[in-house]
Enzyme design. Sequence first.
Site, PDB file in Angstrom:
ATOM      1  N   CYS A 213      15.100 -11.761  43.145  1.00 51.16           N
ATOM      2  CA  CYS A 213      15.898 -12.024  42.211  1.00 51.16           C
ATOM      3  C   CYS A 213      15.731 -11.978  40.913  1.00 51.16           C
ATOM      4  CB  CYS A 213      16.468 -13.510  42.445  1.00 51.16           C
ATOM      5  SG  CYS A 213      17.030 -13.887  43.925  1.00 51.16           S
TER       6      CYS A 213
ATOM      7  N   GLN B  24      11.401 -35.340  74.820  1.00 44.14           N
ATOM      8  CA  GLN B  24      12.539 -34.496  75.670  1.00 44.14           C
ATOM      9  C   GLN B  24      13.776 -35.513  75.963  1.00 44.14           C
ATOM     10  OE1 GLN B  24      12.728 -31.176  75.384  1.00 44.14           O
ATOM     11  NE2 GLN B  24      10.702 -30.555  75.016  1.00 44.14           N
TER      12      GLN B  24
ATOM     13  N   ASP C 152       2.134 -24.407  67.734  1.00 42.87           N
ATOM     14  CA  ASP C 152       2.755 -25.237  69.188  1.00 42.87           C
ATOM     15  C   ASP C 152       2.134 -24.833  70.361  1.00 42.87           C
ATOM     16  OD1 ASP C 152       2.926 -22.272  69.523  1.00 42.87           O
ATOM     17  OD2 ASP C 152       5.215 -22.270  69.042  1.00 42.87           O
ATOM     18  N   SER C 153       2.486 -25.328  71.362  1.00 40.71           N
ATOM     19  CA  SER C 153       1.882 -25.486  72.594  1.00 40.71           C
ATOM     20  C   SER C 153       1.812 -24.226  73.487  1.00 40.71           C
ATOM     21  CB  SER C 153       2.175 -26.674  73.337  1.00 40.71           C
ATOM     22  OG  SER C 153       3.448 -26.443  74.091  1.00 40.71           O
TER      23      SER C 153
ATOM     24  N   HIS D  42      12.575 -13.906  49.245  1.00 36.17           N
ATOM     25  CA  HIS D  42      13.784 -14.826  48.723  1.00 36.17           C
ATOM     26  C   HIS D  42      14.078 -15.955  49.799  1.00 36.17           C
ATOM     27  CE1 HIS D  42      17.470 -15.827  47.196  1.00 36.17           C
ATOM     28  NE2 HIS D  42      17.934 -15.628  48.499  1.00 36.17           N
TER      29      HIS D  42
ATOM     30  N   CYS E 194      17.782 -18.186  41.051  1.00 40.69           N
ATOM     31  CA  CYS E 194      16.702 -18.176  41.834  1.00 40.69           C
ATOM     32  C   CYS E 194      15.619 -17.242  41.191  1.00 40.69           C
ATOM     33  CB  CYS E 194      16.999 -17.238  43.123  1.00 40.69           C
ATOM     34  SG  CYS E 194      15.365 -17.076  44.191  1.00 40.69           S
TER      35      CYS E 194
ATOM     36  N   ASP F 178      10.537 -26.023  61.240  1.00 39.75           N
ATOM     37  CA  ASP F 178      10.246 -24.792  61.316  1.00 39.75           C
ATOM     38  C   ASP F 178      11.106 -23.618  61.795  1.00 39.75           C
ATOM     39  OD1 ASP F 178       9.364 -23.322  64.224  1.00 39.75           O
ATOM     40  OD2 ASP F 178       9.418 -25.671  64.242  1.00 39.75           O
TER      41      ASP F 178
ATOM     42  N   CYS G  51      12.531 -16.278  42.530  1.00 36.44           N
ATOM     43  CA  CYS G  51      11.954 -15.295  43.223  1.00 36.44           C
ATOM     44  C   CYS G  51      11.818 -13.712  42.802  1.00 36.44           C
ATOM     45  CB  CYS G  51      12.497 -15.151  44.713  1.00 36.44           C
ATOM     46  SG  CYS G  51      13.558 -14.137  45.099  1.00 36.44           S
TER      47      CYS G  51
END
Length: 376
Positions: free
Chosen positions: A310, A190, A93-94, A336, A305, A267, A307
Amino acid sequence: MTATFSFDLKATDGAARTGVISTPRGNIRTPAFMPVGTAATVKAMMPESVAATGADILLGNTYHLMLRPGAERIERLGGLHKFMNWERPILTDSGGFQVMSLADLRKLTEKGVTFKSHIDGSKHELTPERSMEIQRQLGSDIVMCFDECPALPSDRARIEDSMRLSMRWAARSREAFGDRPGHALFGIQQGGLEQDLRQESADALRGIGFDGYAVGGLAVGEGQEAMFAVLDYAPAQLPVDKPRYLMGVGKPDDIVGAVKRGIDMMDCVLPSRSGRTGQAFTRRGVVNIKNARHADDPRPLDEQCACPACSKYSRAYLHHVFRAGEMISGMLLTWHNLHYFQEIMSGMRAAIEEGAFEEWERGFHETRAKGDIDAL
């Protein structure tokens, strides 16, 4: 592997889209969720573990990295990818949003922003040109324009002035970015919750020309209903043949609603931050592992799940290590959460390709509405 940056739209279902962003460091399957690696790390995760969740790309933070350890140092050490041991694409990001939300004593002018570091009070200046230079030093694959993002609610005059300043900064960012084959520059739309200002912003960005376009200035306090109302029109104001990135979103139902409305990339710090505070996102909603009801529960967080949290540990264990303040608690719950967010993305990609997004979305909401499994 490709030597250039490109976006290939594979399929659409309503406004929802699936495709592939190609970069020299690998492909990004869209819709894509980008875990946030603010200070060159996704908190509580090893880079290879983040990759194992299915993430194709990470987000790094210009503001935090310029303050510590410094962009010049990272460049000397071989760039951000090498520094943090992540070979896949990185978006940075900026720094504009963090300056507005974190920095002390900031001063905004046409040139840019001067501010005092929240770490040690040292004085810094961030301009479109400086932001482009820092992101070049970091070596990120996708660079974001420097913009200003006012918090909502805000009055129309403030939003209008801010949007037009951001568009002037976008033109300066484009010029300062220059010609960097294999690297992409995204413009940021924007305009708050005002459809005409969003259109003016989109027109200005199209006129400048970018490799991708972000919908900025949302998820800043306006609430989901207002955000979705903007997303009902904002993505369609941007070029159809370029990736569309919704910044800072979000919760699972925010993500699904955004993809439904034509967003390709997102994100959010939520999966990692929540993991460290004992919150797990599951297909049946949010589980607070700190609650006493889990203390004797031998079952997994989510039996569907795969992962490590789990497949290898019980709710009772996860409850215990959280209560005991053990580091593994944040590690397992973050893994997870990131795994679950990537599962949502892969489910949506498959559903869009099959023309079954509406059916997938209905199942997603119905399962979440059931709430967590009954206590033993």
